[in-house]
Design a protein around this motif. Structure first.
Motif: not given
Length: 320
Positions: A246-254, A256-258, A265-271
């Motif tokens: 669950s922590i890994v999922a949170y880190l990947l989802g969080g 996006v905001i961070v 320029s990571g996956l989150g900002s790309y999405m």
């Protein structure tokens, strides 16, 4: 175990197929299509139809979905409608950044969350250490990333606190500057996971401390920290490992905001940029990739749990 592993892999494949379908349909139900964002509100219907036909958006949704799935099975993630660049190339550039950010946050989580949870449990209901640990856990779990990130950006931009805000450069500055630029985002991203890990560790330690073998160790005169090292730590691994997925999922989802807050320029900002520009292929690829990472981590977590605790394996055998 082999039959259970095969069943879990098949279940993971079905899960990814369901996620891909949901994401594919969801992005197309968003108000405003790609042609609306590119051409603007004053474009003629003919111009909109030409743009939609160029990218295959005029076909039925189920036809677009099967074409996309077929391309994925062939190893083709598609091409960005905005930049006309292969999405796989962009992911290859941005994935190491997000992976490093998540790894740094996960390291902080393990180094702070587990000791804090143990300390809070050992101190029990009283003591300043236990109260401070409980207060931090409650605050960290309830504090949104965008609020904490905004405060951190303001403070470190206005005051000389030793760490810089910004200055991130993808693949041009080397590992050292990239690592320093990710310190603050990693700390912001890790606050929730540290608090959640501390809370889970505390509950797990308190559950072990009431076990008969711990009472026997107390009766033998063993010191508290000797009991923690030799009896408690061996028995709290499964709950912490379960939380790990669950922590890994949170880190990947969080991320996006961070990443958006700190201009990384990571996956989150790309999405996020793909959502803003209705670049459907970018959104679908990044969400599916993130979901795949979470499914793989969850599967590995369950496998390791079975190896560490024979009772988990016995339960799986009984459920077959």
């Amino acid at each position: 175990m082999l039959r259970w592993t095969v069943s879990r892999v098949l279940s993971a494949a079905v899960t990814l197929l369901g996620i891909s379908l949901l994401v594919f349909v969801a992005v197309r139900l968003m108000p405003g299509g790609y042609e609306d964002v590119i051409l603007g509100p004053l474009a003629s219907p003919q111009q909109r139809a030409e743009v939609a036909a160029r990218f295959g958006l005029d076909q039925p949704v189920f036809v677009q979905f099967f074409l996309w799935i077929g391309a994925l099975l062939g190893g083709d993630l598609g091409t960005s409608m905005v930049t006309q660049a292969p999405i796989a190339d962009e992911l290859a550039i941005r994935l190491p950044v997000t992976a490093l950010l998540a790894a740094m946050s996960l390291t902080v989580t393990l180094l702070l969350g587990v000791p804090l949870g143990i300390l809070t449990a050992v101190r029990g209901g009283g003591g300043r250490g236990g109260a401070a640990g409980r207060l931090f856990s409650a605050t960290g779990i309830s504090l949104p990333e965008f609020m904490l990130g905004s405060v951190v950006i303001y403070l470190f931009s206005r005051l000389p606190l030793g760490l810089q805000v910004g200055g991130f450069a993808t693949g041009t500055a080397g590992f050292g500057p990239t690592f320093r630029a990710l310190i603050l985002p990693a700390l912001v991203l890790s606050v929730f996971s540290v608090a959640a890990t501390a809370r889970t560790t505390r509950d797990a330690v308190l559950g072990v401390l009431v076990e008969p073998h711990v009472s026997a160790a107390v009766g033998r005169g063993e010191t508290p920290w000797h009991i923690i090292r030799h009896h408690v730590l061996r028995n709290i691994g499964i709950p912490i490992l379960t939380l790990f997925g669950s922590i890994v999922a949170y880190l990947l989802g969080g991320a996006v905001i961070v990443e958006s807050l700190f201009n990384i320029s990571g996956l989150g900002s790309y999405m996020v940029s793909g959502l803003d520009r209705r670049d459907f292929g970018v959104v679908e690829a990044t969400v599916l990739f993130t979901a795949m990472a979470f499914v793989i981590v969850s599967l590995l977590t369950e496998l390791v749990s079975g190896l560490l605790d024979p009772r988990v394996s016995a339960t799986r055998k009984g459920a077959r």
